[in-house]
Design an enzyme around this catalytic site. Structure first.
Site, short mmCIF file in Angstrom:
data_model
loop_
_atom_site.label_atom_id
_atom_site.label_comp_id
_atom_site.label_asym_id
_atom_site.label_seq_id
_atom_site.Cartn_x
_atom_site.Cartn_y
_atom_site.Cartn_z
N CYS A 9 39.32 46.47 -45.20
CA CYS A 9 40.71 46.46 -44.73
C CYS A 9 41.70 46.37 -45.90
O CYS A 9 41.80 47.31 -46.67
CB CYS A 9 40.91 45.35 -43.70
SG CYS A 9 42.38 45.62 -42.70
N HIS A 36 36.71 47.05 -39.62
CA HIS A 36 36.09 45.73 -39.74
C HIS A 36 34.63 45.72 -39.31
O HIS A 36 34.33 45.46 -38.15
CB HIS A 36 36.89 44.71 -38.92
CG HIS A 36 38.22 44.44 -39.52
ND1 HIS A 36 38.44 43.42 -40.42
CD2 HIS A 36 39.40 45.10 -39.42
CE1 HIS A 36 39.71 43.44 -40.82
NE2 HIS A 36 40.32 44.46 -40.22
N GLU A 38 32.60 43.53 -39.86
CA GLU A 38 32.20 42.18 -39.46
C GLU A 38 32.51 41.93 -37.99
O GLU A 38 32.14 40.90 -37.43
CB GLU A 38 32.91 41.13 -40.33
CG GLU A 38 34.35 40.80 -39.95
CD GLU A 38 35.38 41.84 -40.42
OE1 GLU A 38 34.96 42.92 -40.88
OE2 GLU A 38 36.59 41.58 -40.30
#
Lengths: 1069, 379
Positions: free
Chosen positions: B264, B349, B351
């Site tokens: 990001c 993202h 994650e």
């Protein structure tokens, strides 16, 4: 990966007749598949036995076979058409099972046909429960403890480690048929035996019960590049233990944290990959323990399902269409999102509203059966509602059901119900449980206690509590004059005007006015797949009470079509077919079509079908809001069955321009007095009759007319509460029932014409020219509801002269009623005398059947006529004559309702229909029976047991069967009659006469077909177990003597030659 | 119930609704997120610093809040807007209602507005400055206050969210249902530059065998290298990347010295360090359903996204950079790799938290890169 070039010709197998567990969602999916595959340049061959479908319209596929969906018949089609591929995943369980059978028997290999989407191996991995379970364990997912039994002995061992309550699921059955929960050994043994007999491979799964856990479903899509997306998550309001088809369900999932949702998503990806569904959609069901989040995988459907249709309508993501494109080689990123046009289909829809699906039941039609909901599906249809909040969508869903309920009020609950009794009710899984939940909240039972009793998640109960609280607040307002703020909140919560009017003591129209004055009106939001992130180009709309309205009506000439709402017995796919044709017709003549409907299973609620789609309840309030927004030039109320017709008067009074036959004419046909006057004026004849408001009035009429009588309420469809009464003794009960159903309208009392032949005529009129669509002769005698009766087009036993007279009378009636559009007339013929039974100046249930039989799209023509075109302009001024026979047969849900009698009467009980076509009546009838699942024997033993008045004809039937080499067995009276007529027959005991009796014979597999007619309460009761045993043991049976005659003709034809296959396109040449 | 809270946008549009959570008055950039779940992760994601977040899904708060679903040490949004806030959450993990959670963390909430109208407004007019208030309701007063708010462009707001002191991170990803941690053998020393890092990145690094130390955004390259890291991680974070010059400089100095992985804002900073440029998107990408194509494998990942700025694809044309990922909705850049420097990054993202796990493999790519370095160093 672009389109595959090795595919040229694709066979699609449809799902056959509408049955519980397999309804018009597969017409929606199949129609989408046909459309998109032909657009892509493939040649499409379709087989489906159900004529009431859009997919079997001749222009939907290159070759359309309205033929029985059996492996033998489909093999014939494959041999004739030589498709290179078969798409098995769009025709429900029927399509899938047929494809599996063809693959396993080597037919597909023999003809070089490939399975697209799912291969045999992956289908079996998903469908065979022991393999599925093993695979789940291999990929680290949990499933309930279980075992597979092929015998009672195996089942007994399994329950040792599974424990009670134990779930029993027969393998390879539709809609969870035969599924049950056993709480003790005795129930267990019963259910095991039943389940084993239902499963086509005699296998049942016995499973650890997760009753009371939360139930979720995920709709998953996979493409050939192994890209997988979740289209929609669904949370069931009803906990595990109730079939998902019978559960109120909500999209998206509401009470999962992202962490838990992602666990489910990960599991779904793993499952679709492990099962190996190559391309297309699958539905995966999970159970979640509310106490600790523990997740079990329950099952997977490796095909497009009912939930896929729901997910498609709930999100705007057309699963079946995309599954079809993926099957021919495209990948998700190569397909456009239809709604945004700019983004690809490779994404996961996100929605900014809440969707509630509510099942529709018809327990009132099956009084002998338990209305309790279990893991075997019993609902016959569903409604879906969209709102910005759950509360709004819940209340919209209630009024979408069309069960005369507009709120969660307690008026259907016995006022004397004690708190204890109420709590007891909450433990039982009945279809109307939500109303009891609301009542409990009104009585201040705590949310926790309600949850303990019914296992509905507290989130749902609390939302209902919000609704109940506001209702209480509104009721407490002094003088019942709601201020604007409270009114607005009520509307935001989804309260209907009708209910608000009722509790504040004003009329619905006043409530509407009051709202308008306060500036509280419905606005429309778009279903756009993306939560408004991108611009939507498809006007797929739902109402809510908020600020911004996105409807943007056009200035085009436009017509609103009111759909039929949820499927139910008496009003099903046939009416949706007509509405869809209306939309197509308007499109052809450049008029904007606006569809209003709330049934997620249908083609009509596909955003592709009409120019604009309002997914809304079909009530006065909801329709008027659309009218005020759209200001249409016309509205069609005559195509969607009784649902829109009921609204016609109110809409007409409110100034809505209803086109076609006027509401006044529709009313005239229903109004006994006015209609009698018309019939007299036209010098036609009807059975003698009267109307009554009370039992005493009925009795007086009965004395005048004499028995038998036909008693029925007015303004109902599907013969609700209609009965034939042979004596005064049975009159009282029947009249009470009819009066209740009829409401403020009188009940109709007709002299019943015993043993008359009934005919159905569909015609079209533009006000000047009347053209007969088709005349159908019922196979069963008058008295069996026309929707339940088999029929033949053309008629088989009526003289040309009588037919000409019937046509003349039909034309007179059409002109007399000033019909502009469709009209259906039912006639009875007895001794060459013609009686008019009923006239319905609107689309009838038989329109799709007749249209398919004659190859003329009657509904489409009618819609054009209604907009002002003449039949001459449309080029349809002469009746279409065809040389083939078409037989329609009804299909019944009796197997799903243990304890229900299978005898036919004036109240309609069938859920669907099939059609058999041939140049020979016998073969056409035989095919219709095959399609309906009655496999007529060509040898073996036939049981005959008939009422006295049928004995003479039974002799003829028996004689012909004997000639064909059948062995005859008969009950006493029939047997004596047969022997007296020199027909060898063996005597068998009735149930009440000792053992071994007829039921023992049936269970022991010694009977191959049954002809059983009966009359009178006692004999009906006596012979009940014969019919039920026949049904449960899959022995073909006939319950009318005329049905028996037709069966004998069919068996005669089958003995001469095998039924062939021929596409309908060739029949019309 | 009269309206007791408002949202005023810089173009003068006003939304009146009901207050929930804390009472107060805050400025921020008004944005929307299309995730249907994961509001608690969103609230605690430092990337939302100085943003007033609107959820497109109307029913928020249904499963409450808990101690586990947090992505940082506190809540960072300036305000939170929903259609209907749920006062009676239902979930076995629930500990506190959303409203109480916001109140306890002093976050102003607004509910009962036509959120779809607001979202469409932002979509057509672009993300804009706004002020949310449940204390001051006078629009003229709010207008003045809003005029003083500078917005995000050209400002470094990373310094507001980064940690002050470095510390080791030890917690790994754990199974929500069993509580069991998924822990890898410690093989790699990783320095994570904190621009507003989400905890799940740290947890995933640990689960992949990283010995993680998290350091402030302003940490110099020399200080980073002094730790002798096997890899450096550039985290996500809020606002405009261009003014975060110290981080860009640090990254430039680190290039080639250790494998670098950015997510990001970290991706934007890496791109800027490699000579690229960034620009502001009209309304950004925020949600959990964005299709991203991996240009190397052709596989499509459904990704979790949260960014208002974006790397200009063209600005990297003549640079030694491979484009690895592309957004299929709008064809914007989603991932790059600089092979020569062993550095790669993605705009989205991997994650998740909230969102799908399709892109988790990128953490493996990072450890592979470190393996390669370690193997090279050993031979």
């Amino acid at each position: 990966m672009p389109k595959r070039t090795d595919i040229k010709k694709i066979l699609i197998i449809g799902s056959g007749p509408i049955v519980i567990g397999q309804a018009c969602e597969f017409d929606y999916s199949g129609a989408q598949a046909c459309k998109v595959l032909r657009q892509e340049g493939f040649e499409v061959v379709l087989v489906n036995s159900n004529p009431a479908t859009i997919m079997t319209d001749p222009e939907m596929a290159d070759r359309t076979y309205i033929e029985p969906i059996t492996p033998e018949m489909v093999e014939k089609i494959i041999a004739a058409e030589r498709p290179d591929s078969l798409l098995p995943t769009l025709g429900g369980q029927t399509g899938l099972n047929t494809a599996v059978a063809l693959a396993e028997s080597g037919v597909l290999d023999k003809y070089g046909v490939r399975l697209l989407g799912a291969n045999l191996e992956s289908i079996k991995r998903a469908e065979e429960r022991d393999r599925f379970k093993k695979i789940m364990e291999e990929i680290g997912l949990e499933v309930p403890r279980s075992g597979l039994a092929h015998s009672w002995e195996e089942a007994r061992e399994i329950v040792e480690y599974v424990g009670f309550p134990a779930i029993i699921r027969p393998s390879y059955t539709l809609g969870g048929m035969g599924g049950n929960v056993a709480y003790n050994m005795e129930e267990y043994q019963n259910y095991i035996n039943w389940g084993l007999s239902l499963s086509p491979i005699n296998q049942v799964l016995v499973e650890e019960s997760v009753v009371g856990w939360k139930e979720y479903e995920l709709e998953v899509m996979r493409d050939g590049m192994d890209n997988v997306v979740i289209v929609c998550s669904i949370e069931n309001l009803d906990p595990m233990g109730i079939h998902t088809g019978d559960s109120i369900t909500v999209a998206p999932a509401q009470t999962l944290t992202d962490k838990e949702y992602q666990i489910m998503r990960d599991a779904s990806l793993k499952i679709i990959r492990a099962i190996g569904v190559e391309t297309g959609g699958s539905n995966i069901q999970f159970a979640v323990n509310p106490a600790n989040g523990r997740l079990y995988v329950i099952e997977m459907n490796p095909r497009v399902s009912r939930s896929s249709a729901l997910a498609s309508k709930a999100t705007g993501f057309p699963i079946a269409k995309i599954a079809s494109l993926l099957a021919v080689g495209y990948t998700l990123d190569e397909i456009d999102n239809d709604i945004t046009k700019k983004t690809p289909a490779c994404f996961e829809p996100t929605i900014d509203y809440c969707v509630t699906k509510w099942p529709r039941f018809t327990f009132e039609k099956f009084p002998g059966t338990s209305p309790e909901l279990t893991i075997q599906m019993k609902s016959v249809g569903e409604a879906m509602a969209i709102g910005r909040t759950f509360k709004e969508s819940l209340q919209k869903a209630i009024r979408s059901l069309e069960i005369d309920r507009y709120s969660l009020d307690g008026r259907h609950i016995d006022a004397g119900l004690t708190d204890e009794e109420l709590k007891e009710r909450l433990r039982i899984n009945c279809w109307d449980k939500i109303w009891y939940v609301a009542e409990a909240l009104r009585r201040d039972v705590s949310v926790d206690e309600i949850f303990d009793l019914c296992a509905i998640d507290p989130w749902f109960i609390n939302n209902i509590k919000d609704i109940v609280r506001l209702e209480t607040k509104i009721k407490a307002v002094k003088g019942h004059k709601l201020d604007a703020e409270m009114l607005r909140q009520a509307k935001e919560y989804g309260f209907s005007d009708r209910y608000l009017a009722q509790i504040t003591g004003v009329s619905e129209l006043d409530m509407r006015k009051q709202r308008a004055q306060s500036g509280i009106r419905a606005v429309y939001k778009t279903v756009d797949t993306c939560g408004a992130e991108f611009e939507a180009s498809t006007p797929y709309l739902y109402s809510t009470f908020e600020d911004e309205c996105e409807s943007n009506p056009t200035k085009r000439r436009k017509v609103v079509i009111l759909g039929g709402g949820p499927n139910r017995i008496g009003q099903g796919i046939e009416f949706d077919y007509c509405c869809v044709h209306a939309a197509f017709a308007l499109d052809e003549i450049g008029i904007e079509s606006i569809m209003v409907n709330c049934n997620p299973e249908t083609v009509s609620t596909d955003y592709d079908t009409s120019d604009r789609l309002y997914f809304e309840p079909l009530t006065f309030e909801d329709v008027m809001s659309i009218v005020e927004t759209e200001k249409p030039d016309g509205m069609i109320v005559q195509f969607g069955g009784q649902t829109p017709l009921k609204l016609a008067d109110a809409l007409h009074t409110a100034g809505v321009p209803i086109i076609g036959t006027s509401p006044d004419s529709i009313g005239l046909a229903e109004d006994r007095k006015r209609f009698n006057a018309l019939v007299d004026k036209l010098k036609l004849r009807q059975p003698r009759s009267g109307t009554a408001m009370t039992y005493d009035e009925t009795l007086r009429i009965a004395e005048k007319l004499g028995y038998p009588l036909l008693i029925r309420p007015s303004f109902v469809l599907g013969g609700r509460a209609m009965e034939i009464v042979y004596d005064e003794e049975s009159l009282a009960g029947c009249v009470a029932n009819a009066i209740e159903v009829s409401g403020e309208h009188p009940i109709l009392v007709d002299k019943f014409l015993d043993d008359a032949t009934e005919l159905d005529v569909d015609a079209i009129s533009d006000g000047k020219v009347v053209v007969i669509g088709g005349i159908m002769e019922h196979i069963e005698e008058a008295g069996v509801h026309s929707g339940d009766s088999a029929c033949s087009l053309p008629p088989i036993s009526i003289s040309e002269k009588v037919l000409e007279e019937i046509k003349r009378q039909t034309k007179l009636l059409a002109l007399g009623l000033k019909v502009k559009g469709l009209m259906n007339v039912q006639f009875a013929v007895k001794d060459d005398e013609i009686y008019i039974l009923e006239v319905n100046p609107r689309a009838s249930r038989t329109i799709p059947f007749v249209s398919k039989a004659i190859g003329v799209p009657l509904a489409k023509l009618a819609a054009k006529v209604m907009t002002g075109m003449t039949l001459e302009e449309l080029g349809f001024t002469e009746e279409a004559h065809r040389s083939h026979f078409c037989v329609k047969e009804a299909v019944f849900p009796f197997i799903k309702f243990p304890g229900t009698d299978t005898i036919l009467g004036p109240e309609m009980l069938s859920t669907g229909e099939v059609m058999g076509i041939s140049d020979d009546f016998g073969l056409a009838f035989a095919k219709s029976q095959m399609s309906a699942g009655n496999n007529l024997p060509t040898e073996g033993t036939v049981l005959i047991s008939v009422r006295d008045q049928d004995k003479a004809r039974a002799v003829e039937i028996a004689r012909r069967l004997c000639d064909k080499g059948f062995k005859i067995v008969a009950t006493k009276g029939t047997c004596i009659e047969l022997i007296n007529n020199n027909i060898p027959s063996e005597f068998v005991l009735k149930m009440t006469e000792g053992r071994p009796n007829i039921v023992d014979w049936i269970i022991n597999g010694r009977i191959d077909m049954i002809i059983n007619t009966t009359v009178g309460k006692q004999s009906i009761m006596d012979s009940f177990s014969i019919r039920r045993a026949a049904l449960d043991n899959r022995v073909p049976y006939v319950t009318t003597i005329r049905g028996g005659q037709a069966v004998v003709k069919a068996i005669g034809s089958l003995a001469q030659r095998q039924p062939g296959v021929k596409p309908i396109q060739l029949y019309y040449q | 119930m009269g309206a007791d809270a408002v949202l005023l946008l810089e173009d003068g549009t006003v939304f009146e609704g009901l207050s929930f959570g804390a009472r107060g008055c805050r400025c921020g950039e008004v944005v929307f997120n299309t995730s249907m779940t994961g509001y608690q992760e969103i609230l605690t994601d430092p990337s939302y610093h100085e943003q007033i977040v609107t959820m497109t899904y109307p029913l928020i708060g249904n499963y409450g809040t808990n101690l586990g679903d947090v992505e940082s040490r506190r809540l960072f949004v300036s305000g939170f807007i929903v259609k209907e806030n749920c006062a009676y959450p239902s979930n076995w993990r629930d500990e506190l209602t959303l409203s109480d959670y916001l109140a306890a963390n002093n976050i102003v909430g607004l509910e009962g507005i036509d959120t779809r109208k607001l979202v469409k407004h932002i979509r057509t007019e672009g993300a804009m400055r706004g002020i949310i208030s449940s204390t001051e309701l006078d629009i003229d007063v709010l207008k003045k206050q809003l005029e003083e708010y500078p917005g995000l462009v050209g400002r470094d707001i990373v310094q507001d969210v980064t940690i002050e002191q470095s510390y080791p991170w030890t917690e790994a990803v754990s199974d929500v249902l069993t509580g069991k941690e998924v822990r890898g053998e410690k093989k790699y020393k990783v320095i994570a530059l904190d621009f507003g890092i989400k905890l799940n990145i740290l947890r995933l690094l640990v689960s992949h065998g990283c010995d993680v130390k998290i350091v402030p955004a302003q940490t110099s390259a020399a200080d980073v290298l002094a730790e002798k890291p096997d890899g450096v991680f550039l985290s996500n974070g809020p606002g405009d990347p261009a003014p975060v010059s110290y981080a860009i400089e640090t990254t430039k100095a680190l290039l080639g010295k250790a494998p670098i992985f950015g997510i990001c804002l970290g991706h934007q900073i890496l791109s800027l360090a490699l000579g690229g440029a960034t620009y502001k998107l009209k309304f950004g990408h925020r949600g959990a359903n964005h299709p991203v194509k991996n240009l190397e494998t052709g596989v499509i990942e459904i990704t979790s996204q949260n960014h208002g700025f974006c790397v200009d694809l063209d600005s990297l044309k003549d640079k030694d950079v491979r484009l690895t990922h592309i957004n299929l909705n709008d064809q914007t850049l989603e991932g790059i790799c600089c092979d020569a420097m062993d550095a790669f990054s993605v705009q989205y993202h991997p994650e998740a938290s909230p969102g799908p796990h399709d892109s988790g493999y990128l953490f493996k790519s990072f450890t592979k890169l470190m393996d390669k370095r370690l193997a090279g160093a050993a031979s």
